[in-house]
Write a protein that holds these residues in place. Sequence first.
Motif, PDB file in Angstrom:
ATOM      1  N   ILE A 181       0.920  -1.210  -0.006  1.00 52.23           N
ATOM      2  CA  ILE A 181      -0.007  -0.067   0.090  1.00 52.23           C
ATOM      3  C   ILE A 181       0.985   1.408  -0.012  1.00 52.23           C
ATOM      4  CG2 ILE A 181      -1.394   1.555   1.419  1.00 52.23           C
ATOM      5  CD1 ILE A 181      -2.983  -1.324   2.223  1.00 52.23           C
ATOM      6  N   ALA A 182       2.036   1.120   0.676  1.00 57.97           N
ATOM      7  CA  ALA A 182       2.830   2.407   0.850  1.00 57.97           C
ATOM      8  C   ALA A 182       3.587   2.635  -0.475  1.00 57.97           C
ATOM      9  CB  ALA A 182       4.021   2.392   1.810  1.00 57.97           C
ATOM     10  N   ALA A 183       3.958   1.529  -1.155  1.00 58.41           N
ATOM     11  CA  ALA A 183       4.494   1.643  -2.510  1.00 58.41           C
ATOM     12  C   ALA A 183       3.575   2.141  -3.688  1.00 58.41           C
ATOM     13  CB  ALA A 183       5.112   0.292  -3.013  1.00 58.41           C
ATOM     14  N   LEU A 193       3.718   5.777  -5.870  1.00 58.31           N
ATOM     15  CA  LEU A 193       3.419   5.782  -7.199  1.00 58.31           C
ATOM     16  C   LEU A 193       2.453   6.565  -7.675  1.00 58.31           C
ATOM     17  CD1 LEU A 193       3.847   1.894  -8.124  1.00 58.31           C
ATOM     18  CD2 LEU A 193       5.676   3.869  -8.407  1.00 58.31           C
ATOM     19  N   VAL A 194       1.276   6.440  -7.128  1.00 60.49           N
ATOM     20  CA  VAL A 194       0.183   7.569  -7.448  1.00 60.49           C
ATOM     21  C   VAL A 194       0.966   8.898  -7.147  1.00 60.49           C
ATOM     22  CG1 VAL A 194      -2.102   8.479  -6.728  1.00 60.49           C
ATOM     23  CG2 VAL A 194      -1.415   5.995  -6.790  1.00 60.49           C
ATOM     24  N   HIS A 252       2.309  14.282  -9.592  1.00 58.11           N
ATOM     25  CA  HIS A 252       3.464  15.242  -9.748  1.00 58.11           C
ATOM     26  C   HIS A 252       3.972  15.385 -11.254  1.00 58.11           C
ATOM     27  CE1 HIS A 252       3.784  15.506  -5.341  1.00 58.11           C
ATOM     28  NE2 HIS A 252       4.511  16.178  -5.474  1.00 58.11           N
ATOM     29  N   LEU A 253       4.063  14.379 -11.958  1.00 58.18           N
ATOM     30  CA  LEU A 253       4.631  14.148 -13.086  1.00 58.18           C
ATOM     31  C   LEU A 253       3.439  14.876 -14.049  1.00 58.18           C
ATOM     32  CD1 LEU A 253       6.269  10.683 -13.733  1.00 58.18           C
ATOM     33  CD2 LEU A 253       7.231  12.997 -13.725  1.00 58.18           C
TER      34      LEU A 253
END
Length: 59
Positions: A15-17, A21-22, A27-28
């Motif tokens: 969940i942390a990973a 990623l989200v 940000h991108l």
Amino acid sequence: MTNLVIILTSGIFAIAAFIGLVDLFVHLVCWSARSLRTPDALQEHQGEALQRPAHGITA
């Protein structure tokens, strides 16, 4: 019992990973939208004056 602890710990890391990623994707997308709106916005302007002085005018 040990299997349950391993599964829960792995789930927390997954969940942390996923959240990381989200966050990276958001940000991108925001960075891309800013660069499309104003291509000059990607450059740093901290050291420059906001308005350059006119030639021949002194303080």
